[in-house]
Design a protein around this motif. Structure first.
Motif, short mmCIF file in Angstrom:
data_model
loop_
_atom_site.label_atom_id
_atom_site.label_comp_id
_atom_site.label_asym_id
_atom_site.label_seq_id
_atom_site.Cartn_x
_atom_site.Cartn_y
_atom_site.Cartn_z
N THR A 45 29.04 -25.65 24.05
CA THR A 45 28.40 -26.32 25.18
C THR A 45 29.15 -27.61 25.48
OG1 THR A 45 26.28 -25.49 24.38
CG2 THR A 45 26.21 -27.23 26.05
N GLU A 46 29.44 -27.85 26.76
CA GLU A 46 30.10 -29.11 27.12
C GLU A 46 29.17 -30.27 26.84
OE1 GLU A 46 31.90 -29.29 30.96
OE2 GLU A 46 32.70 -27.25 30.79
N GLY A 47 29.74 -31.39 26.43
CA GLY A 47 28.97 -32.59 26.18
C GLY A 47 28.85 -32.89 24.70
N THR A 48 27.97 -33.82 24.39
CA THR A 48 27.80 -34.27 23.02
C THR A 48 26.38 -34.79 22.82
OG1 THR A 48 28.74 -35.68 21.30
CG2 THR A 48 28.65 -36.62 23.49
N PRO B 142 37.37 -33.84 27.03
CA PRO B 142 35.93 -34.03 26.90
C PRO B 142 35.39 -33.38 25.62
CG PRO B 142 36.41 -32.39 28.58
CD PRO B 142 37.73 -32.95 28.14
N VAL C 154 32.85 -31.28 23.15
CA VAL C 154 32.00 -30.09 23.24
C VAL C 154 31.17 -30.00 21.97
CG1 VAL C 154 33.59 -28.81 24.73
CG2 VAL C 154 33.74 -28.54 22.26
N PRO D 69 23.50 -37.41 22.78
CA PRO D 69 23.34 -38.62 23.61
C PRO D 69 23.73 -39.90 22.87
CG PRO D 69 21.42 -37.20 23.83
CD PRO D 69 22.28 -36.62 22.74
N SER E 12 27.68 -40.48 23.09
CA SER E 12 28.37 -40.26 24.36
C SER E 12 29.49 -41.27 24.57
CB SER E 12 27.38 -40.31 25.52
OG SER E 12 26.80 -41.59 25.63
#
Length: 113
Positions: free
Chosen positions: A62-65, A51, A53, A67, A70
């Motif tokens: 922070t986890e995610g990316t 995933p 970061v 928007p 994505s």
């Protein structure tokens, strides 16, 4: 010479299990052709099992990316070529090997890179 990003999203490549080896062999042949021609810079596929970061300037992770990105996944090649027309020709070779259309984008010139 300009560097070009030639890419496709994972969803564009729809293959049977038998077709996967054929595409792998064909794409490796195009990569070798680009290396032999001296235009290959880098290429590969995004490992979708890892995933994304975000890393801030202070080092906070922070986890995610973003928007907007994505759905960033798929295969990418960076080639250094003399013209947009040459990029389109290489994209056609990659598209034939991968059996899916390729997006072509030019990197902005940066003398330091």
């Amino acid at each position: 010479m300009t560097k070009y990003l030639i890419s496709f999203p994972s969803s564009a490549m729809v293959l049977s299990e038998e077709g996967l080896q054929e595409v792998s062999d064909a794409s490796h042949a195009v990569v070798q052709e680009a290396k032999d021609a001296g235009v290959w810079v880098f290429g590969g596929g995004i490992d979708e099992r890892v995933p994304p970061v975000m890393v801030d300037g202070d080092g906070t992770v922070t986890e995610g990316t973003y928007p907007e990105t994505s759905e960033l996944e798929g295969g990418y090649s960076v080639l250094e070529l003399p013209s947009h027309e040459a990029a389109l020709a290489w994209a056609a070779k990659i598209a034939a090997a991968c059996r899916c259309a390729q997006e072509v984008r030019a990197f902005q010139y940066d003398p330091a890179s």
